[in-house]
Structures are given as C-alpha cells and as structure tokens.
Design a protein around this motif. Structure first.
Motif, PDB file in Angstrom:
ATOM      1  N   PRO A  97       0.826  -1.208   0.000  1.00 44.74           N
ATOM      2  CA  PRO A  97       0.000   0.000   0.000  1.00 44.74           C
ATOM      3  C   PRO A  97       0.860   1.257   0.000  1.00 44.74           C
ATOM      4  CG  PRO A  97      -0.069  -1.085   2.146  1.00 44.74           C
ATOM      5  CD  PRO A  97       0.623  -2.015   1.214  1.00 44.74           C
ATOM      6  N   VAL A  98       0.304   2.316  -0.563  1.00 44.98           N
ATOM      7  CA  VAL A  98       1.077   3.545  -0.775  1.00 44.98           C
ATOM      8  C   VAL A  98       0.426   4.715  -0.057  1.00 44.98           C
ATOM      9  CG1 VAL A  98       1.896   2.706  -2.999  1.00 44.98           C
ATOM     10  CG2 VAL A  98      -0.150   4.137  -2.912  1.00 44.98           C
ATOM     11  N   SER A  99       1.223   5.746   0.164  1.00 42.87           N
ATOM     12  CA  SER A  99       0.745   6.980   0.780  1.00 42.87           C
ATOM     13  C   SER A  99       1.405   8.163   0.082  1.00 42.87           C
ATOM     14  CB  SER A  99       1.085   6.985   2.276  1.00 42.87           C
ATOM     15  OG  SER A  99       0.626   8.165   2.907  1.00 42.87           O
ATOM     16  N   GLY A 100       0.659   9.242  -0.050  1.00 45.17           N
ATOM     17  CA  GLY A 100       1.240  10.443  -0.661  1.00 45.17           C
ATOM     18  C   GLY A 100       0.321  11.179  -1.602  1.00 45.17           C
ATOM     19  N   GLY A 101      -0.685  10.507  -2.152  1.00 45.07           N
ATOM     20  CA  GLY A 101      -1.629  11.183  -3.030  1.00 45.07           C
ATOM     21  C   GLY A 101      -1.232  11.155  -4.492  1.00 45.07           C
ATOM     22  N   PRO A 102      -2.137  11.596  -5.377  1.00 50.03           N
ATOM     23  CA  PRO A 102      -1.908  11.532  -6.819  1.00 50.03           C
ATOM     24  C   PRO A 102      -0.664  12.264  -7.301  1.00 50.03           C
ATOM     25  CG  PRO A 102      -4.222  11.916  -6.364  1.00 50.03           C
ATOM     26  CD  PRO A 102      -3.504  12.044  -5.053  1.00 50.03           C
ATOM     27  N   SER A 103      -0.374  13.439  -6.732  1.00 52.67           N
ATOM     28  CA  SER A 103       0.800  14.175  -7.200  1.00 52.67           C
ATOM     29  C   SER A 103       2.074  13.410  -6.904  1.00 52.67           C
ATOM     30  CB  SER A 103       0.844  15.570  -6.572  1.00 52.67           C
ATOM     31  OG  SER A 103       0.939  15.484  -5.157  1.00 52.67           O
ATOM     32  N   ALA A 104       2.173  12.823  -5.709  1.00 45.00           N
ATOM     33  CA  ALA A 104       3.347  12.014  -5.366  1.00 45.00           C
ATOM     34  C   ALA A 104       3.435  10.785  -6.262  1.00 45.00           C
ATOM     35  CB  ALA A 104       3.299  11.605  -3.897  1.00 45.00           C
ATOM     36  N   ALA A 105       2.279  10.217  -6.630  1.00 47.52           N
ATOM     37  CA  ALA A 105       2.277   9.054  -7.517  1.00 47.52           C
ATOM     38  C   ALA A 105       2.868   9.402  -8.872  1.00 47.52           C
ATOM     39  CB  ALA A 105       0.854   8.532  -7.681  1.00 47.52           C
ATOM     40  N   GLY A 106       2.533  10.576  -9.386  1.00 49.23           N
ATOM     41  CA  GLY A 106       3.043  10.988 -10.679  1.00 49.23           C
ATOM     42  C   GLY A 106       4.493  11.425 -10.665  1.00 49.23           C
ATOM     43  N   GLU A 107       4.982  11.817  -9.483  1.00 44.54           N
ATOM     44  CA  GLU A 107       6.353  12.316  -9.373  1.00 44.54           C
ATOM     45  C   GLU A 107       7.341  11.273  -8.860  1.00 44.54           C
ATOM     46  OE1 GLU A 107       5.655  15.453  -6.655  1.00 44.54           O
ATOM     47  OE2 GLU A 107       4.581  16.711  -8.115  1.00 44.54           O
ATOM     48  N   GLY A 108       6.848  10.091  -8.507  1.00 45.43           N
ATOM     49  CA  GLY A 108       7.732   9.057  -7.971  1.00 45.43           C
ATOM     50  C   GLY A 108       8.117   9.287  -6.530  1.00 45.43           C
ATOM     51  N   ASN A 109       7.280   9.999  -5.779  1.00 43.14           N
ATOM     52  CA  ASN A 109       7.591  10.357  -4.396  1.00 43.14           C
ATOM     53  C   ASN A 109       6.695   9.669  -3.376  1.00 43.14           C
ATOM     54  OD1 ASN A 109       9.731  12.108  -4.985  1.00 43.14           O
ATOM     55  ND2 ASN A 109       8.335  13.816  -5.379  1.00 43.14           N
ATOM     56  N   LEU A 110       6.148   8.526  -3.711  1.00 41.78           N
ATOM     57  CA  LEU A 110       5.263   7.823  -2.802  1.00 41.78           C
ATOM     58  C   LEU A 110       6.021   7.229  -1.615  1.00 41.78           C
ATOM     59  CD1 LEU A 110       3.062   5.954  -5.413  1.00 41.78           C
ATOM     60  CD2 LEU A 110       2.261   7.719  -3.823  1.00 41.78           C
ATOM     61  N   THR A 111       5.310   7.082  -0.525  1.00 39.15           N
ATOM     62  CA  THR A 111       5.778   6.283   0.605  1.00 39.15           C
ATOM     63  C   THR A 111       5.126   4.913   0.473  1.00 39.15           C
ATOM     64  OG1 THR A 111       6.090   8.188   2.051  1.00 39.15           O
ATOM     65  CG2 THR A 111       5.757   6.059   3.114  1.00 39.15           C
ATOM     66  N   ILE A 112       5.939   3.869   0.502  1.00 37.62           N
ATOM     67  CA  ILE A 112       5.443   2.515   0.243  1.00 37.62           C
ATOM     68  C   ILE A 112       5.878   1.601   1.379  1.00 37.62           C
ATOM     69  CG2 ILE A 112       5.421   0.584  -1.386  1.00 37.62           C
ATOM     70  CD1 ILE A 112       6.293   2.608  -3.560  1.00 37.62           C
ATOM     71  N   MET A 113       4.924   0.839   1.909  1.00 33.33           N
ATOM     72  CA  MET A 113       5.203  -0.132   2.959  1.00 33.33           C
ATOM     73  C   MET A 113       4.785  -1.507   2.451  1.00 33.33           C
ATOM     74  SD  MET A 113       2.382   1.951   5.072  1.00 33.33           S
ATOM     75  CE  MET A 113       2.856   3.360   4.039  1.00 33.33           C
ATOM     76  N   ALA A 114       5.658  -2.493   2.527  1.00 29.47           N
ATOM     77  CA  ALA A 114       5.399  -3.746   1.819  1.00 29.47           C
ATOM     78  C   ALA A 114       5.563  -4.966   2.701  1.00 29.47           C
ATOM     79  CB  ALA A 114       6.325  -3.867   0.612  1.00 29.47           C
ATOM     80  N   GLY A 115       4.728  -5.965   2.432  1.00 31.67           N
ATOM     81  CA  GLY A 115       4.847  -7.275   3.048  1.00 31.67           C
ATOM     82  C   GLY A 115       5.046  -8.323   1.972  1.00 31.67           C
ATOM     83  N   GLY A 116       5.998  -9.220   2.184  1.00 29.71           N
ATOM     84  CA  GLY A 116       6.266 -10.274   1.208  1.00 29.71           C
ATOM     85  C   GLY A 116       7.572 -10.972   1.544  1.00 29.71           C
TER      86      GLY A 116
END
Length: 312
Positions: free
Chosen positions: A130-149
């Motif tokens: 899941p990601v955090s940061g909003g649409p602008s961060a998604a388009g700019e490559g600035n998302l915060t991402i937390m992952a399980g796997g």
C-alpha cells in the motif's frame, strides 16, 4: 514457467486499476521506458493511460500476458477479488515466476488470504505494498510505500519501487504492509477531523485561519499534514485527492484490525463516525478535507459531542 526480462533490463509490467492513484503511477512508468499493459473497468481511465504510452488490454487475464510484474491499484477488496478470481481474471493466466504487487489499501486478513489463494492456484507470490502520498506524489515518484512479502519477492521489485517511491520499507511477510497502512490511516484519518476542527475554531474566534501553519511552524503542532493538508481545509478546497468514502473504508478496516487484536482505538473510531456522517449527507466523492463541511452552519450533531466532552 514463463520467461522473464527482469535480469536483463526493466521488467515488463501489467497495471490493473489506473484511476486516481494508478493513473499517475502508470503514466510515470510509461514515461520512464517501461513496457506497460493496462486495464481498467472504466474505459475513460484506460484510454487516458494509453494516451500516456501504455498498451490497452481487454481484461485482467489479457493484461498479464508476458508481464514480469502484475501491479494492482484498486478501490476495494471486492474489486481485488473480482480482478483476481472473477471472469477472465488474473488467476486464469498467472504463472510463476510472475509476482503480483498490490498497491491497494485492503485489510491484512484479506491480503493474507488472497495471497495464499493466489500462490496455491498459480505458484505466484503476492506482495502487499500500500502507498501513501496522493496523486501528485504518484506521478512524481515520491510515494511512501510499505510492503509485506518474502525476501526473494521484495528483492525482485526493488528496482521498480525506486522509480515510484521516495520511501520504501519492507515490514515483514505478506499482510504486514497492510498492517502498517492501517496504522498510518489511523493517524491520517484522525488528523483530517482534528485539522477541520482547528480551521473552524479559528474562523469562529475571528482569526485568519490560513495563518495557523505559519504560527506553529517548527513547533510541536507542525508537520506535513499541517503544512500541506490544513491549508486546503482553510481554503475550503475539497477537490478529491483521496475520496472521503475511501478514507471511511480505511478507518473501518482500522477498527476491524483493532477488534481482532483486542486494541482500543477510540480516537479513530470517532473519526470514522464523523466520516460516516459526511458520507450519509451525500459527500462521499469529495476529498477527505471535506470533513470540514460537518462543521459549517450550526451542526447540532457535533455540538452535542462537544458538550459531552466538556462535561467530563
């Protein structure tokens, strides 16, 4: 077993769900030179992604052909279930060593369940990211991402994550990314309500509410939400960056996690009630900042809550 291109260059991608968050992410990836096939149940959103350089697919099953990584960004657990196990779904086409990376916000239990089912049916690993940061961060490559796997699967997606995320944390096994997102949404959801309350109180007391971020800068009340979210509430800007109905969905999942772990979460429970009032009033498709609308006029339902708190 499918061959893959991940050892020799950029992985080939299938992206399913190119809406508010997935659309900007897909456009960024296409612009960075990734070979990208996309599918969305909304034809307009799919067309917009294709205009950014992606190739369209007729179904989720069609989308994953020749992909190394399958990316999902969907609005609900029901949508994830349909895309994976519905008619012409992913489970009809997935083959190891393909990996599914789910950027959606879903509950930890659902995530673990669907991950196990996919692995049992196809041999493919599932990463909840899941990601955090909003649409602008998604388009700019600035998302915060937390992952399980698994460590193996996480290692295989790191190069991709570097192109879409500013901050990446591998939290643990499948499901732990969703746990981290639920806790993050607890903080975010309660702060939406608190910041809306702060704006309304400042206005009612005769202060220029827009000055508050400057007033508290570098103090304990400062932070990203104060500097980025509060000004939008003060400006009564409710254009959707994250739909109010989606925030309620997340807060309800926070409560589900709290119940299953025997944890008391009264603050986020109250925030969920407020968002439920907002959506009942017909405001589900505005931004979460629109929680302010509950404070407009003479909101007797909120006044009663405040009077009860002052009586304690």
């Amino acid at each position: 077993m499918r061959s893959n291109s991940m050892t020799s260059g950029k992985p080939r991608l299938a992206y399913i769900g190119v809406g508010l968050m997935g659309g900007p992410m897909a456009a960024r990836l296409a612009g960075l030179g990734y070979k990208l096939r996309v599918f969305d149940a909304d034809a307009g959103r799919q067309a917009a992604a294709m205009a950014s350089g992606a190739v369209g697919a007729a179904s989720p099953k069609d989308c994953v052909e020749d992909a190394d990584l399958v990316l999902l960004n969907l609005p609900s657990q029901a949508a994830v279930e349909t895309v994976v196990f519905g008619q012409a779904g992913l489970s009809d086409a997935l083959l190891s060593p393909q990996i599914v990376v789910d950027f959606s916000t879903v509950s930890p239990d659902f995530c673990r369940s669907i991950g196990w089912r996919v692995q049992a049916a196809t041999g493919c690993e599932w990463i909840d990211a899941p990601v955090s940061g909003g649409p602008s961060a998604a388009g700019e490559g600035n998302l915060t991402i937390m992952a399980g796997g698994s460590d193996w699967a996480i290692a295989r997606i790191r190069s991709l994550i570097q192109d879409v995320g500013r901050q990446f944390t591998h939290v643990g096994q499948t499901g732990m990314g969703s746990v981290a997102k639920m806790i993050a949404q607890l903080v975010v959801g309660t702060n939406y309500a608190v910041l809306a309350e702060a704006v309304r109180l400042a206005e009612a007391a005769g202060m220029d509410a827009a000055l508050l971020p400057e007033c508290v800068k570098y103090g304990h009340a400062d932070g990203v939400l104060m500097q980025q979210l509060y000004p939008r509430i003060a400006a009564h800007d409710f254009a959707p960056q994250a739909y109010a109905r989606q925030l309620l969905k997340d807060l309800d999942m926070v409560q589900e996690l709290a119940r299953s772990s025997g944890t008391a979460t009264p603050m986020s429970g109250q925030a969920a009630q407020l968002f439920r009032l907002l959506i009942t009033a017909g405001h589900g498709d505005i931004d979460g900042t629109g929680i302010y609308r509950l404070y407009e006029g003479a909101p007797s339902h909120l006044t009663a809550i405040g009077e009860s708190a002052r009586a304690q």
